[in-house]
Scaffold this active site. Structure first.
Site, mmCIF file in Angstrom:
data_model
loop_
_atom_site.group_PDB
_atom_site.id
_atom_site.type_symbol
_atom_site.label_atom_id
_atom_site.label_comp_id
_atom_site.label_asym_id
_atom_site.label_seq_id
_atom_site.Cartn_x
_atom_site.Cartn_y
_atom_site.Cartn_z
ATOM 1 N N THR A 14 4.157 2.842 5.543
ATOM 2 C CA THR A 14 2.746 2.440 5.595
ATOM 3 C C THR A 14 2.019 3.374 6.549
ATOM 4 O O THR A 14 2.570 3.743 7.595
ATOM 5 C CB THR A 14 2.549 0.985 6.051
ATOM 6 O OG1 THR A 14 1.194 0.824 6.507
ATOM 7 C CG2 THR A 14 3.456 0.564 7.177
ATOM 8 N N ASP B 1 -0.322 2.627 8.400
ATOM 9 C CA ASP B 1 -0.861 1.890 9.552
ATOM 10 C C ASP B 1 0.036 1.897 10.798
ATOM 11 O O ASP B 1 -0.405 1.519 11.869
ATOM 12 C CB ASP B 1 -1.130 0.429 9.159
ATOM 13 C CG ASP B 1 -2.312 0.309 8.215
ATOM 14 O OD1 ASP B 1 -3.055 1.287 8.063
ATOM 15 O OD2 ASP B 1 -2.481 -0.764 7.612
ATOM 16 N N ASP C 150 5.395 -4.869 6.003
ATOM 17 C CA ASP C 150 5.853 -6.210 6.389
ATOM 18 C C ASP C 150 5.967 -7.187 5.220
ATOM 19 O O ASP C 150 6.942 -7.914 5.095
ATOM 20 C CB ASP C 150 4.800 -6.829 7.328
ATOM 21 C CG ASP C 150 5.150 -6.578 8.764
ATOM 22 O OD1 ASP C 150 6.254 -6.099 9.027
ATOM 23 O OD2 ASP C 150 4.294 -6.881 9.622
ATOM 24 N N ARG D 203 0.980 -4.944 -5.715
ATOM 25 C CA ARG D 203 1.129 -6.233 -5.040
ATOM 26 C C ARG D 203 1.422 -7.225 -6.163
ATOM 27 O O ARG D 203 0.856 -7.113 -7.242
ATOM 28 C CB ARG D 203 -0.130 -6.550 -4.255
ATOM 29 C CG ARG D 203 -0.301 -5.490 -3.149
ATOM 30 C CD ARG D 203 -1.380 -5.786 -2.174
ATOM 31 N NE ARG D 203 -1.223 -4.939 -1.003
ATOM 32 C CZ ARG D 203 -1.968 -3.849 -0.756
ATOM 33 N NH1 ARG D 203 -2.906 -3.479 -1.579
ATOM 34 N NH2 ARG D 203 -1.755 -3.139 0.342
ATOM 35 N N GLY E 88 0.837 -1.206 0.000
ATOM 36 C CA GLY E 88 0.000 0.000 0.000
ATOM 37 C C GLY E 88 0.867 1.250 0.000
ATOM 38 O O GLY E 88 1.885 1.292 0.685
ATOM 39 N N ASP F 231 2.243 -0.151 11.582
ATOM 40 C CA ASP F 231 2.188 -1.504 12.149
ATOM 41 C C ASP F 231 3.439 -2.340 11.863
ATOM 42 O O ASP F 231 3.358 -3.566 11.796
ATOM 43 C CB ASP F 231 0.931 -2.232 11.647
ATOM 44 C CG ASP F 231 0.921 -2.415 10.133
ATOM 45 O OD1 ASP F 231 1.750 -1.786 9.451
ATOM 46 O OD2 ASP F 231 0.085 -3.187 9.636
ATOM 47 N N ARG G 44 -6.357 -2.476 9.006
ATOM 48 C CA ARG G 44 -6.948 -3.814 8.900
ATOM 49 C C ARG G 44 -6.553 -4.665 10.096
ATOM 50 O O ARG G 44 -7.328 -5.449 10.604
ATOM 51 C CB ARG G 44 -6.495 -4.471 7.600
ATOM 52 C CG ARG G 44 -7.410 -5.552 7.118
ATOM 53 C CD ARG G 44 -7.000 -6.070 5.774
ATOM 54 N NE ARG G 44 -7.377 -5.178 4.685
ATOM 55 C CZ ARG G 44 -6.966 -5.325 3.435
ATOM 56 N NH1 ARG G 44 -6.164 -6.307 3.114
ATOM 57 N NH2 ARG G 44 -7.353 -4.498 2.508
HETATM 58 P P1 ADP Z 1 2.916 -4.463 2.630
HETATM 59 O O1 ADP Z 1 4.326 -4.428 2.200
HETATM 60 O O2 ADP Z 1 2.295 -3.102 2.672
HETATM 61 O O3 ADP Z 1 2.702 -5.275 3.892
HETATM 62 P P2 ADP Z 1 1.808 -6.680 1.066
HETATM 63 O O4 ADP Z 1 1.635 -7.590 2.230
HETATM 64 O O5 ADP Z 1 0.708 -6.612 0.068
HETATM 65 O O6 ADP Z 1 2.066 -5.173 1.465
HETATM 66 O O7 ADP Z 1 3.153 -7.147 0.319
HETATM 67 C C1 ADP Z 1 3.618 -6.450 -0.822
HETATM 68 C C2 ADP Z 1 4.240 -7.435 -1.775
HETATM 69 O O8 ADP Z 1 5.382 -8.040 -1.157
HETATM 70 C C3 ADP Z 1 3.371 -8.601 -2.198
HETATM 71 O O9 ADP Z 1 2.496 -8.309 -3.241
HETATM 72 C C4 ADP Z 1 4.400 -9.613 -2.633
HETATM 73 O O10 ADP Z 1 4.861 -9.348 -3.929
HETATM 74 C C5 ADP Z 1 5.531 -9.370 -1.642
HETATM 75 N N1 ADP Z 1 5.423 -10.341 -0.538
HETATM 76 C C6 ADP Z 1 4.539 -10.339 0.469
HETATM 77 N N2 ADP Z 1 4.701 -11.412 1.274
HETATM 78 C C7 ADP Z 1 5.707 -12.140 0.737
HETATM 79 C C8 ADP Z 1 6.356 -13.357 1.097
HETATM 80 N N3 ADP Z 1 6.006 -14.075 2.180
HETATM 81 N N4 ADP Z 1 7.376 -13.778 0.312
HETATM 82 C C9 ADP Z 1 7.744 -13.070 -0.778
HETATM 83 N N5 ADP Z 1 7.170 -11.919 -1.162
HETATM 84 C C10 ADP Z 1 6.175 -11.438 -0.416
HETATM 85 O O1 F6P Z 2 -1.834 0.833 3.724
HETATM 86 C C1 F6P Z 2 -2.400 -0.044 4.656
HETATM 87 C C2 F6P Z 2 -3.858 -0.138 4.431
HETATM 88 O O2 F6P Z 2 -4.279 1.164 4.409
HETATM 89 C C3 F6P Z 2 -4.708 -0.922 5.414
HETATM 90 O O3 F6P Z 2 -5.084 -0.233 6.556
HETATM 91 C C4 F6P Z 2 -5.871 -1.306 4.556
HETATM 92 O O4 F6P Z 2 -6.519 -2.416 5.039
HETATM 93 C C5 F6P Z 2 -5.219 -1.600 3.261
HETATM 94 O O5 F6P Z 2 -4.101 -0.736 3.189
HETATM 95 C C6 F6P Z 2 -6.079 -1.466 2.075
HETATM 96 O O6 F6P Z 2 -5.291 -1.432 0.924
HETATM 97 P P1 F6P Z 2 -5.777 -1.819 -0.539
HETATM 98 O O7 F6P Z 2 -7.123 -1.270 -0.730
HETATM 99 O O8 F6P Z 2 -4.739 -1.168 -1.379
HETATM 100 O O9 F6P Z 2 -5.760 -3.301 -0.591
#
Ligand code: ADP
Ligand code: F6P
Length: 323
Positions: free
Chosen positions: A128, A130, A106, A75, A14, A132, A174
C-alpha cells in the site's frame, strides 16, 4: 516439513507500485522451491468466481518495472460475509490451492485471517502506498508514491513561486500522514497537516503564513493529507483570511501509479521470497514485515492488533526546517 503443494497468489485493496514485482518474486520463489502456483484475478472476487489460472516462470516476465498489478485488484463485499469466506475456502480446495499469498493492506489481511479459519494457510505481504501497516516499518509502493508526489509538487512550486501565490496540495492518506509529512520535508512545505494530529486553520496555517510573510516570504506551500482536510476548502479559507492568491491541487490517484522505484522492487522481492520460505518451512498465517531494515514476520492476528504512530521526529523535522 511443508504439506503444501500449490500456492495461490492475489492482490487486494488499493493497488501500489511494486505489487507486480512482489507477484513475480512469489511466483519465481515458489517454483524454485518446488511448489505449483496459481494466479487469482481481481482480489478475493477471483476466489468466489474461480478466476484462477496456472502460472509458470514466464507468466511473470516483463512486469518487474510496471506499476499496477497484473492480477488486477478489487474490493469484495461478498468475501466479508461468513458465506463468502466459506465459499472462497471451498473454491481454494476445489482448485487444489493449499496456501494463499495475499499482497495488500490491513483489510486484505483481515480477509486472510477469515479464510485461515477455514483451513487455508495464508501469508500477507504489505502492499500500500500509505505505509500504514502497523507491524511493518515499510510497505511496498510507499517510496514510489513519495517520489511521484515530490516530483509533482516540485513542478507546482515553480508556478507558485512565479505568481507569488500560496498552493495547498492534497496528498493521499485517508488515515495516515506518512506521505504528507515526508513529501512536506522533501519539498520544503511551510505547513503539513496530517490526520494523526488535530490542527487549527488560524493557529497552524494562517498565523504561520502571516509570520513568514512579515519576514518577506512571498510564496507558500501547504501540504494536507486527504484524511486531514480538503485542499480546495483550505485554499479558499486562506485566500479569504490573508488576501493571498491561493490555489488548491489534489494529486489524487496519480500517486498510486508509475514504474516502481528501486526500493519498492527490492523490498517486493525480499518480501515475496520470505513469504515462500515461510510456507516451505511449514509456517503460515503470518504477515511479512520490515523492522529496522530486516525482513521479519508476525502472526496475522498479532499484526492486526498492533498500532503504528507517525514518527514524532519526522513531524518535528518538518516544523523546524519550515521555519
Ligand atoms: P486494504 O487491503 O488496502 O486495506 P480494503 O480494506 O479495501 O483494502 O480490503 C480489501 C478487501 O479485503 C475487502 O474488499 C474485503 O474483500 C477484504 N476484507 C476487508 N476487511 C475484511 C474483514 N474484516 N473480513 C474479511 N475480509 C475483509
Ligand atoms: O491505497 C491507499 C489509498 O491510496 C488511500 O490513501 C486512499 O484513501 C484510498 O487508497 C483511495 O482508494 P480508492 O479510490 O481506490 O478507494
Amino acid at each position: 516439513m511443508s504439506e503444501i503443494k500449490t500456492i495461490g497468489v492475489l492482490t487486494s485493496g488499493g493497488d501500489a507500485p511494486g505489487m507486480n514485482a512482489a507477484i513475480r518474486a512469489v511466483v519465481r520463489a515458489a517454483i524454485f522451491n518446488g511448489f505449483a502456483v496459481k494466479g487469482i484475478r481481481h482480489g478475493y472476487n477471483g476466489l468466489l468466481t474461480e478466476d484462477i489460472y496456472d502460472m509458470n516462470l514466464r507468466s511473470v516476465s516483463e512486469i518487474i518495472h510496471r506499476g499496477g498489478t497484473m492480477l488486477n485488484t478489487a474490493r469484495c463485499l461478498e468475501f466479508t460475509t461468513p458465506e463468502g469466506q466459506a465459499k472462497a475456502a471451498e473454491n481454494c480446495r476445489k482448485n487444489g490451492i493449499d496456501a494463499l499469498v495475499v499482497i495488500g493492506g490491513d483489510g486484505s489481511f483481515r480477509g486472510c485471517m477469515a479464510i485461515a479459519r477455514h483451513g487455508i494457510k495464508c501469508i500477507g505481504i504489505p502492499g500500500t502506498i500509505d505505509n500504514d501497516i502497523a507491524c511493518s516499518d515499510y510497505t511496498i509502493g510507499f517510496d514510489t508514491a513519495l517520489n511521484t508526489a515530490m516530483e509533482m509538487i516540485d513542478k507546482l512550486r515553480d508556478t507558485t513561486q512565479s505568481h507569488e501565490r500560496c498552493s495547498v496540495v492534497e496528498v493521499m492518506g485517508r488515515h495516515a500522514g506518512y506521505i504528507a509529512v515526508n513529501t512536506g520535508i522533501a519539498t520544503g512545505a511551510l505547513v503539513v497537516l496530517v490526520p494523526e494530529q488535530p490542527w487549527d486553520i488560524d493557529k497552524d496555517v494562517i498565523a504561520r503564513i502571516k509570520e513568514t510573510q512579515a519576514e518577506g516570504k512571498k510564496n507558500f506551500l501547504i501540504i494536507v493529507a486527504e484524511g486531514a482536510g480538503k485542499a480546495l476548502k483550505i485554499a479558499e479559507e486562506i485566500e479569504q483570511k490573508t488576501g493571498l492568491d491561493t490555489r488548491g491541487t489534489v494529486l489524487g490517484h496519480v500517486q498510486r501509479g508509475g514504474s516502481p522505484s528501486m526500493r519498492d522492487r527490492v523490498v517486493a522481492a525480499q518480501m515475496g521470497v520470505h513469504a515462500i520460505e515461510l510456507l516451505q518451512a511449514g509456517i503460515f498465517n503470518r504477515v511479512v514485515a520490515m523492522k529496522n531494515d530486516t525482513i521479519v514476520d508476525y502472526d496475522i492476528e498479532e499484526a492486526l492488533s498492533m498500532h503504528k504512530e507517525l514518527d514524532p521526529m519526522l513531524i518535528g523535522v518538518a516544523k523546524v526546517v519550515s521555519i
